[in-house]
Design a protein around this motif. Structure first.
Motif, PDB file in Angstrom:
ATOM      1  N   MET A   1    -103.066-109.801  43.651  1.00  0.00           N
ATOM      2  CA  MET A   1    -103.104-109.901  42.300  1.00  0.00           C
ATOM      3  C   MET A   1    -102.738-108.490  41.522  1.00  0.00           C
ATOM      4  SD  MET A   1    -103.246-111.903  39.511  1.00  0.00           S
ATOM      5  CE  MET A   1    -102.611-111.141  38.193  1.00  0.00           C
ATOM      6  N   ASP A   2    -103.590-107.650  42.019  1.00  0.00           N
ATOM      7  CA  ASP A   2    -103.366-106.129  41.678  1.00  0.00           C
ATOM      8  C   ASP A   2    -101.764-105.666  41.912  1.00  0.00           C
ATOM      9  OD1 ASP A   2    -105.693-106.013  40.523  1.00  0.00           O
ATOM     10  OD2 ASP A   2    -106.760-105.096  42.139  1.00  0.00           O
TER      11      ASP A   2
ATOM     12  N   ASN B   1    -108.156-110.783  35.939  1.00  0.00           N
ATOM     13  CA  ASN B   1    -106.890-111.351  36.787  1.00  0.00           C
ATOM     14  C   ASN B   1    -106.393-112.066  35.704  1.00  0.00           C
ATOM     15  OD1 ASN B   1    -107.519-110.112  39.041  1.00  0.00           O
ATOM     16  ND2 ASN B   1    -108.234-111.784  39.904  1.00  0.00           N
TER      17      ASN B   1
END
Length: 135
Positions: A104-105, A14
């Motif tokens: 987050m992706d 991340n």
């Protein structure tokens, strides 16, 4: 910084994804700023000339021109930031909902898509996802 995205190195964590997003936006901003400043210089000269021709009798035309320029730049910045945030948020929400991505992706993927980075490490799992982001 020019959003080439060869695909041989891709961020895995991340933190690496956030750094990649920051780096690509910084690169796009630097290149865009350079090109924008060069273009703005020419346009400002033309606008100033037109303003002077139209307002030859005004004593404080220089002050009015400065005020007009300051407000124009501020409003352009606010409008561009709001549009970018709206696009990013709406497309992230779609990816989370339809593609089942983590937030987050989805953020990383939209940064890569909006800046044409295209590492190639993620692809869509559904036709609606591919269609939505391509639009």
């Amino acid at each position: 910084m020019t959003t080439v995205g060869y695909g041989n190195l891709v961020p895995a964590s991340n933190v690496a994804k956030l750094l990649a997003c920051a780096f690509v936006f910084a690169g796009v901003a630097l290149v865009g700023t350079f090109l924008s400043k060069a273009t703005d210089y020419l346009i400002e000269k033309q606008e100033a000339l037109l303003f002077r021709v139209l307002h030859l009798r005004c004593a404080d035309d220089h002050r009015a021109l400065r005020a007009m320029e300051a407000n124009k730049v501020r409003y352009k910045l606010y409008t561009a930031a709001a549009l970018l945030a709206t696009l990013l948020a709406s497309r992230m929400a779609f990816l989370v909902e339809v593609e089942g991505m983590r937030s987050m992706d989805a953020f990383y993927y939209m940064c890569a898509t909006m800046t044409t980075l295209g590492y190639g490490d993620r692809s869509f799992s559904s036709m609606p996802g591919s269609t939505f982001v391509a639009a």
